[in-house]
Design an enzyme around this catalytic site. Structure first.
Site, PDB file in Angstrom:
ATOM      1  N   ASP A 143       0.810  -1.225   0.000  1.00 26.96           N
ATOM      2  CA  ASP A 143       0.000   0.000   0.000  1.00 26.96           C
ATOM      3  C   ASP A 143       0.836   1.265   0.000  1.00 26.96           C
ATOM      4  O   ASP A 143       0.417   2.305   0.503  1.00 26.96           O
ATOM      5  CB  ASP A 143      -0.964   0.019   1.204  1.00 26.96           C
ATOM      6  CG  ASP A 143      -1.812  -1.238   1.228  1.00 26.96           C
ATOM      7  OD1 ASP A 143      -2.311  -1.606   0.157  1.00 26.96           O
ATOM      8  OD2 ASP A 143      -1.950  -1.840   2.299  1.00 26.96           O
ATOM      9  N   GLN A 151       2.279  -5.956  -3.019  1.00 31.08           N
ATOM     10  CA  GLN A 151       2.661  -6.013  -1.607  1.00 31.08           C
ATOM     11  C   GLN A 151       3.983  -5.258  -1.399  1.00 31.08           C
ATOM     12  O   GLN A 151       4.275  -4.374  -2.182  1.00 31.08           O
ATOM     13  CB  GLN A 151       2.727  -7.465  -1.093  1.00 31.08           C
ATOM     14  CG  GLN A 151       1.359  -8.163  -1.043  1.00 31.08           C
ATOM     15  CD  GLN A 151       0.976  -8.807  -2.354  1.00 31.08           C
ATOM     16  OE1 GLN A 151       1.776  -9.443  -2.998  1.00 31.08           O
ATOM     17  NE2 GLN A 151      -0.269  -8.649  -2.762  1.00 31.08           N
ATOM     18  N   LYS A 165       2.258   2.040  -5.100  1.00 35.21           N
ATOM     19  CA  LYS A 165       2.969   1.548  -6.289  1.00 35.21           C
ATOM     20  C   LYS A 165       2.140   1.730  -7.551  1.00 35.21           C
ATOM     21  O   LYS A 165       2.674   2.087  -8.597  1.00 35.21           O
ATOM     22  CB  LYS A 165       3.297   0.051  -6.137  1.00 35.21           C
ATOM     23  CG  LYS A 165       4.268  -0.256  -5.029  1.00 35.21           C
ATOM     24  CD  LYS A 165       4.470  -1.751  -4.876  1.00 35.21           C
ATOM     25  CE  LYS A 165       3.237  -2.494  -4.426  1.00 35.21           C
ATOM     26  NZ  LYS A 165       2.747  -2.171  -3.090  1.00 35.21           N
ATOM     27  N   GLY A 201      -4.188  -4.582  -4.212  1.00 32.79           N
ATOM     28  CA  GLY A 201      -5.200  -3.596  -4.554  1.00 32.79           C
ATOM     29  C   GLY A 201      -4.483  -2.326  -4.941  1.00 32.79           C
ATOM     30  O   GLY A 201      -3.943  -1.631  -4.104  1.00 32.79           O
ATOM     31  N   HIS A 202      -4.397  -2.046  -6.226  1.00 32.05           N
ATOM     32  CA  HIS A 202      -3.678  -0.873  -6.711  1.00 32.05           C
ATOM     33  C   HIS A 202      -4.689   0.181  -7.158  1.00 32.05           C
ATOM     34  O   HIS A 202      -5.437  -0.023  -8.103  1.00 32.05           O
ATOM     35  CB  HIS A 202      -2.749  -1.259  -7.856  1.00 32.05           C
ATOM     36  CG  HIS A 202      -1.604  -2.127  -7.408  1.00 32.05           C
ATOM     37  ND1 HIS A 202      -0.822  -2.846  -8.270  1.00 32.05           N
ATOM     38  CD2 HIS A 202      -1.125  -2.388  -6.174  1.00 32.05           C
ATOM     39  CE1 HIS A 202       0.102  -3.509  -7.590  1.00 32.05           C
ATOM     40  NE2 HIS A 202      -0.071  -3.253  -6.307  1.00 32.05           N
TER      41      HIS A 202
HETATM   42  P1  IMP Z   1      -2.214 -12.868   1.840  1.00 36.19           P
HETATM   43  O1  IMP Z   1      -1.286 -12.297   0.831  1.00 36.19           O
HETATM   44  O2  IMP Z   1      -3.662 -12.668   1.506  1.00 36.19           O
HETATM   45  O3  IMP Z   1      -1.884 -14.290   2.181  1.00 36.19           O
HETATM   46  O4  IMP Z   1      -1.996 -12.038   3.213  1.00 36.19           O
HETATM   47  C1  IMP Z   1      -0.768 -12.113   3.938  1.00 36.19           C
HETATM   48  C2  IMP Z   1      -0.453 -10.766   4.570  1.00 36.19           C
HETATM   49  O5  IMP Z   1      -0.144  -9.840   3.546  1.00 36.19           O
HETATM   50  C3  IMP Z   1      -1.589 -10.130   5.362  1.00 36.19           C
HETATM   51  O6  IMP Z   1      -1.012  -9.368   6.416  1.00 36.19           O
HETATM   52  C4  IMP Z   1      -2.224  -9.181   4.363  1.00 36.19           C
HETATM   53  O7  IMP Z   1      -2.908  -8.120   4.998  1.00 36.19           O
HETATM   54  C5  IMP Z   1      -0.996  -8.707   3.638  1.00 36.19           C
HETATM   55  N1  IMP Z   1      -1.273  -8.264   2.264  1.00 36.19           N
HETATM   56  C6  IMP Z   1      -1.497  -9.035   1.178  1.00 36.19           C
HETATM   57  N2  IMP Z   1      -1.682  -8.295   0.087  1.00 36.19           N
HETATM   58  C7  IMP Z   1      -1.545  -7.019   0.472  1.00 36.19           C
HETATM   59  C8  IMP Z   1      -1.589  -5.774  -0.232  1.00 36.19           C
HETATM   60  O8  IMP Z   1      -1.768  -5.700  -1.448  1.00 36.19           O
HETATM   61  N3  IMP Z   1      -1.402  -4.633   0.518  1.00 36.19           N
HETATM   62  C9  IMP Z   1      -1.166  -4.699   1.851  1.00 36.19           C
HETATM   63  N4  IMP Z   1      -1.096  -5.837   2.549  1.00 36.19           N
HETATM   64  C10 IMP Z   1      -1.291  -6.978   1.865  1.00 36.19           C
HETATM   65 MG    MG Z   2      -2.741  -1.890  -1.930  1.00 40.09          MG
END
Ligand code: IMP
Ligand code: MG
Length: 429
Positions: free
Chosen positions: A17, A227, A20, A44-45
């Site tokens: 977040d 991420q 990017k 989520g971009h």
């Molecule tokens: P997962 O990727 O859904 O398995 O989540 C693993 C961890 O990564 C959790 O803490 C999520 O909140 C975090 N996470 C996954 N994708 C994002 C993202 O795009 N932005 C921020 N945190 C993320």
């Molecule tokens: Mg995001």
């Protein structure tokens, strides 16, 4: 033949977040291909184009620039249902996607049972990760367990059916063991997903050769990370991480090019820090400040809507990011969110539970819950930066803040964002 084009990686340097999508959207203007290399619909971009807001989960942010080719690399876990939902929304909003999107034949398919297992695992876990519930962990487990189903498998109906039936049986058994129920919806969701197989196959490509050839022909390529560094499976706050290599090296394995093809790595950092999901956040604000910055920055997850925890800028984590990604430059985002603060803090080191000081990011994630950040205070600028178009027009204290970030991370600031519009991303130098 030598490489004539250029290849830049954009990575997040905190917990995701960082903005990017916004930076990729601006850099995409000057490139020919934008490729995602890991993750899936967990990302989520958010990108603003004029009055329009787009939230992209799997399709690279480059899609909002006419004519750019957008690829999903082999490192991605592709949620086929959500992919086409996103695709169709773009089409309905007038984005011409025809011939512009390619998916790697080697990409793993993320299927509805992965989502069920992700949610059941989280619900029953002693140590919750706070995942996005999008099935990411289970899909990568199937990949490394060498039982995943890939895009290329969609071409062989018999093999596909066998693989999917076996995977589904395994997952359903596991969900039962976890004491959860398999939703009645699964068969319908599976049918819907696999029914899109033909459509996906029509987009199939080999991303490595395609990108390499483009580079040989002098074209420019952007590799878009999802991420952030602190969520990297190897280099993040394990186990509170995602299941892929979010860092720059992942861009090579996740698209199928060699590491020597990469010319530059731009690290995106927020001017403060946020985190969504479980796990330590050493520079977390006290509750009142947390709420204030969350509201100022609109810090709610683009994928799940969850409130993000907020904190001061942490140079321990961003130095770690500079090292592990081999950063060649920084993009500092959301500077404007700090406009009303009278004083700012930046963490320069951690005091460990045993009293020692460290400037290096500790491997022991559990120790991070007990570290005390060592802060340096900097004066705020208490002026609006949202309309500033040139670096030299920023308030002196804002420039001093950026200079300090540059010093502490040992990386030059190349872009600064002061808002969500394309014009609010200021190039530096
Ligand atoms: P997962 O990727 O859904 O398995 O989540 C693993 C961890 O990564 C959790 O803490 C999520 O909140 C975090 N996470 C996954 N994708 C994002 C993202 O795009 N932005 C921020 N945190 C993320
Ligand atoms: Mg995001």
């Amino acid at each position: 033949m030598a490489q004539q084009g250029s290849c830049t990686v954009v990575v997040g340097c905190q917990w995701g977040d960082e903005g990017k999508g916004k930076i990729v959207d601006v850099l995409a203007e000057d490139v020919d291909i934008v490729a995602r290399y890991q993750g899936g619909a967990n990302a989520g971009h958010t990108v603003h184009v004029g009055e329009d807001e787009f939230i992209l989960h799997q399709i690279p942010s480059g899609i909002l620039h006419e004519g750019k080719r957008c690829l999903l690399g082999n490192g991605v876990v592709l949620d086929i249902t959500r992919f086409f939902e996103e695709y169709d929304v773009l089409v309905s909003r007038g984005v011409d996607v025809e011939g512009r999107i390619g998916v790697s034949r080697r990409a793993q398919l993320l299927l509805p049972y992965h989502r069920l297992l992700d949610q059941a695992t989280e619900e029953s876990a002693d140590v919750k990760i706070g995942t996005t519930g999008r099935g990411i962990g289970p899909a990568y487990e199937d990949k490394t367990g060498r039982r995943g189903v890939r895009v290329v498998d969609l071409a062989n109906t018999e093999r596909l059916q066998r693989a999917v039936e076996q995977a589904k049986a395994r997952v359903c058994m596991r969900i039962g063991e976890l004491g959860a129920r398999v939703s009645d919806d699964l068969d319908r969701a599976m049918e819907e997903a696999l029914g899109l197989g033909g459509r996906l196959l029509a987009l199939a490509t080999d991303t490595g050769p395609e990108i390499s050839q483009a580079l040989r022909e002098g074209r420019r390529v952007l590799l878009e990370g999802a991420q952030g560094t602190a969520l990297d499976l190897d280099h993040g706050t394990y186990p509170f991480v995602t299941s892929s290599n979010t860092t720059a090296a992942g861009a090579a394995t996740g698209t199928g090019i060699g590491p020597t093809a990469i010319d530059a790595v731009v690290g995106v950092v927020k001017a403060y820090t946020t985190r969504v999901g479980e796990g330590p956040l050493p520079t977390a604000f006290e509750p009142e400040m947390d709420e204030r910055v969350r509201v100022l920055g609109g810090e709610y997850g683009a994928t799940t809507g969850r409130p993000r925890r907020c904190g001061w800028f942490d140079s321990v984590i961003t130095r770690h990011a500079a090292q592990v990604n081999g950063l060649t430059g920084l993009a500092v985002t959301k500077l404007d969110v700090l406009d009303t603060l009278d004083e700012l803090k930046v963490a320069t080191a951690y005091r460990m539970p045993d009293g020692s000081l460290t400037e290096r990011f500790p491997a022991d994630t559990w120790s991070l819950t007990a570290v005390e950040p060592v802060y340096e205070n900097l004066p705020g600028w208490e002026a609006s930066t949202a309309e500033v178009l040139r670096l030299e027009d920023l308030p002196a204290n804002a420039r001093a803040y950026l200079d300090r970030i540059e010093e502490l991370t040992g990386t030059a600031v190349q872009w600064v964002s002061v808002g969500t519009r394309r014009s609010q991303i200021i190039p530096v130098g």
